[in-house]
Design a protein around this motif. Structure first.
Motif, short mmCIF file in Angstrom:
data_model
loop_
_atom_site.label_atom_id
_atom_site.label_comp_id
_atom_site.label_asym_id
_atom_site.label_seq_id
_atom_site.Cartn_x
_atom_site.Cartn_y
_atom_site.Cartn_z
N LEU A 151 -54.14 -38.81 -24.57
CA LEU A 151 -53.77 -39.07 -23.18
C LEU A 151 -54.92 -39.78 -22.46
N LYS A 152 -56.14 -39.35 -22.73
CA LYS A 152 -57.31 -39.90 -22.06
C LYS A 152 -57.52 -41.37 -22.44
N TYR B 112 -54.90 -43.43 -24.04
CA TYR B 112 -53.70 -44.28 -23.98
C TYR B 112 -52.83 -44.07 -22.74
N SER B 113 -53.04 -43.00 -22.01
CA SER B 113 -52.42 -42.75 -20.69
C SER B 113 -50.91 -42.53 -20.66
N GLY B 114 -50.13 -43.54 -20.93
CA GLY B 114 -48.68 -43.44 -20.71
C GLY B 114 -47.89 -43.01 -21.94
N GLU B 115 -46.65 -42.61 -21.72
CA GLU B 115 -45.81 -42.09 -22.81
C GLU B 115 -45.60 -43.13 -23.91
N ILE B 116 -45.22 -44.32 -23.54
CA ILE B 116 -44.91 -45.35 -24.55
C ILE B 116 -46.16 -45.71 -25.34
N THR B 117 -47.26 -45.89 -24.61
CA THR B 117 -48.51 -46.28 -25.30
C THR B 117 -49.03 -45.15 -26.20
N ASN C 172 -47.06 -32.47 -23.16
CA ASN C 172 -47.12 -33.33 -21.99
C ASN C 172 -47.57 -32.55 -20.75
N VAL C 173 -48.43 -33.19 -19.91
CA VAL C 173 -48.97 -32.47 -18.74
C VAL C 173 -48.03 -32.54 -17.54
N ARG C 174 -47.16 -33.52 -17.58
CA ARG C 174 -46.40 -33.90 -16.39
C ARG C 174 -45.69 -32.73 -15.67
#
Lengths: 113, 405
Positions: A47-48, A50-55, A107-109
């Motif tokens: 996450l740190k 690539y950040s987003g879900e798709i990436t 997922n943190v969301r």
């Protein structure tokens, strides 16, 4: 007799539910159990970077299909100690399914308050 | 004479003031455009300054906040409480611009700008180098402090008013400076025309008076004819003199309206023009009833004179002039050359002449029209080329009613 059949059916259903494992649990969890970095920490590392879900999913899939030291999100110290994983034997579809489950689990969301 | 000169100058000043007003209106418009542009630039610069100040403050907040995100990232999921601060609200978005978490009041965000206004809030966007919790964009939100806006508007109003006054004074000064040469030349020209016109009066009056005094009984037939020609020529010049005097001085002349016996007036003017008409063998056919009009005697005389003079000027030899006077109108028609239909509409224009073969300045009918307009008299022209022209003047009810008052 009827009661016996009902009981057997219930036990079978319950044990199926209890012991049934998905593609993520079957293929990922066991190996990671022995590593000092948990699946959660590895998820946070992804996450740190690539950040987003798709990436994140694309990066994970790419790495699992073709593991490379240069692409790993883990520290050099970790790689030196544990090496990089072997190429996944899962089909592309299974891999995507496992990654989706992984994303949903860590997922943190929906967990931030 | 000196009183007349003062009036002339005031006439000049009237025209000049009109140009001055137009110029000033244009000048003030341009000054206002200039002030508006300056105000817009000033407002924008003040707004930028405000954003710049806020940006510095928010940048500091963002650095602090990123540290809190880093800690939360490290301890997640054991710690899951999103950091909050009393000084601002915040939100985080991932690289795909999907919202991760928000405490914003105004959720209309623009991730492409660094700082912007969202309603009554200000949003500051920080791009993170490490995507803690997956966040690439951090948005901080604070209430907009509107004190800068009030100060700026006050400054614009105060400075704008001062600038307007100062530039207005400069404008007046420059206009006077620029108009001075023009003013002098107009004054010179006007004085020249007036003096020349005035100088014409004495000799013409002398000629006309002496013709009247001459004893024609002792003259030979030949000399009587010559005298008659002198009389006609002198009256023509006198008529022109009166038109010019009316044009140059008439507007500043105070009208002295009174009840005019139109029948007497027309008979008098016909008598005046009799010799002129006779020279072209033109006969008058008069059908006059009693009628009166509340009007300035000089102006109605100029009107009738010009209509009769035209009727003579543009008539054929051996022609006829018919004058009909009724209670509410009079008609003067000739048997002259007529006017082309396309020119009928422009007969009252100044310097407009029916034909170049007949002398004149083309000011007569312009004077007639200006007097008619001043008193609300309705004037209509009908003409047939080669047959003649008819001018009909209808009186408004008010002017006739003055009788009873």
């Amino acid at each position: 007799m009827k009661n016996l059949i009902k009981r057997v059916a219930f036990v079978v259903l319950f044990s199926t539910m209890l012991f049934s494992q998905n593609v993520f649990e079957e293929n990922c969890k066991d190996c990671h159990r022995d590593l000092p970095a948990s699946l959660q920490r590895m998820f946070m590392a992804y996450l740190k970077v690539y950040s987003g879900e798709i990436t994140v999913k694309a990066a994970l899939k790419g790495y699992l299909m073709k593991p490379d030291k240069r692409l790993s999100v883990m520290s050099d110290l970790f790689i030196d100690r544990f090496g990089i994983k072997k190429k996944s034997k899962l089909s592309e579809k299974e891999l995507e399914e496992a990654i989706d489950i992984y994303w949903d689990l860590y997922n943190v969301r929906n967990k931030l308050r | 004479m000196s009183a007349s000169k003062n009036r002339d100058i005031s006439l000049l000043l009237h025209n000049e003031k009109q140009s001055l007003r137009r110029f000033l209106a244009l000048y003030i418009f341009l000054v206002l455009v200039l002030i508006s542009l300056l105000s817009i630039f000033y407002y924008q610069s003040q707004e930028k300054l405000m954003f710049s100040n806020q940006r510095t403050v928010l940048s500091g907040y963002a650095t602090e906040f990123v540290k809190k995100l880093k800690i939360l990232h490290h301890y997640f999921p054991a710690r899951y409480k999103y950091p909050r601060d009393d000084r601002f609200k915040s939100a985080i978005y991932d690289i795909e611009r999907v919202l991760i978490f928000s405490t914003l009041d105004n959720n209309s965000t623009n991730l492409d700008k660094v700082i912007y206004r969202a309603g009554d809030k200000i949003h500051f966007v920080k791009y993170l180098d490490d995507y803690y919790l997956g966040a690439m964009y951090l948005i901080l939100e604070i209430d907009e402090d509107r004190s800068w806006y009030r100060d700026t508007i006050l400054h614009i109003l105060a400075l704008g008013t001062i600038m307007l006054i100062v530039l207005g004074i400069f404008g007046l000064f420059f206009v006077n400076l620029f108009l001075k040469p023009m003013k002098n030349s107009i004054e010179l020209l006007d004085n020249f025309i007036k003096d020349t016109t005035h100088e014409l009066n004495t000799p013409i009056s002398a000629i006309l008076a002496n013709i009247e005094m001459m004893d024609q009984s002792v003259m030979s037939e030949k000399n009587i004819k010559k005298l008659s020609r002198i009389n006609i020529a002198a009256k023509t010049v006198s008529h022109l003199y009166q038109d010019l005097t009316y044009l140059v001085l008439g507007h500043q002349r105070v009208s002295k309206d009174e009840m005019i016996d139109l029948k007497a007036l027309i008979l008098n003017r016909v008598d005046y023009f009799y010799i002129l008409a006779k020279s072209k063998k033109i006969l008058f056919d008069l059908d006059l009833e009693e009628a009166s009009l509340f009007i300035d005697p000089v102006k109605i005389a100029r009107m009738v004179d010009n209509l009769i003079s035209n009727a003579i000027k543009y008539n054929k030899r051996n022609g006829q002039i018919k004058i009909v006077l009724r209670d509410n109108y009079f008609v003067i028609s000739d048997t002259g050359i007529g006017i082309k239909s396309e020119k009928i509409n422009s007969v009252f224009d100044r310097y407009s002449r029916f034909t170049s073969s007949v002398g004149g300045f083309g000011i007569g009918l312009n004077i007639v029209k200006s007097i008619a307009d001043e008193y609300g008299l309705k004037i209509t022209v009908s003409s047939k080329l080669g047959e003649g022209t008819t001018f009909r003047v209808d009186f408004p009810k008010d002017n006739r009613d003055e009788k009873s008052n």
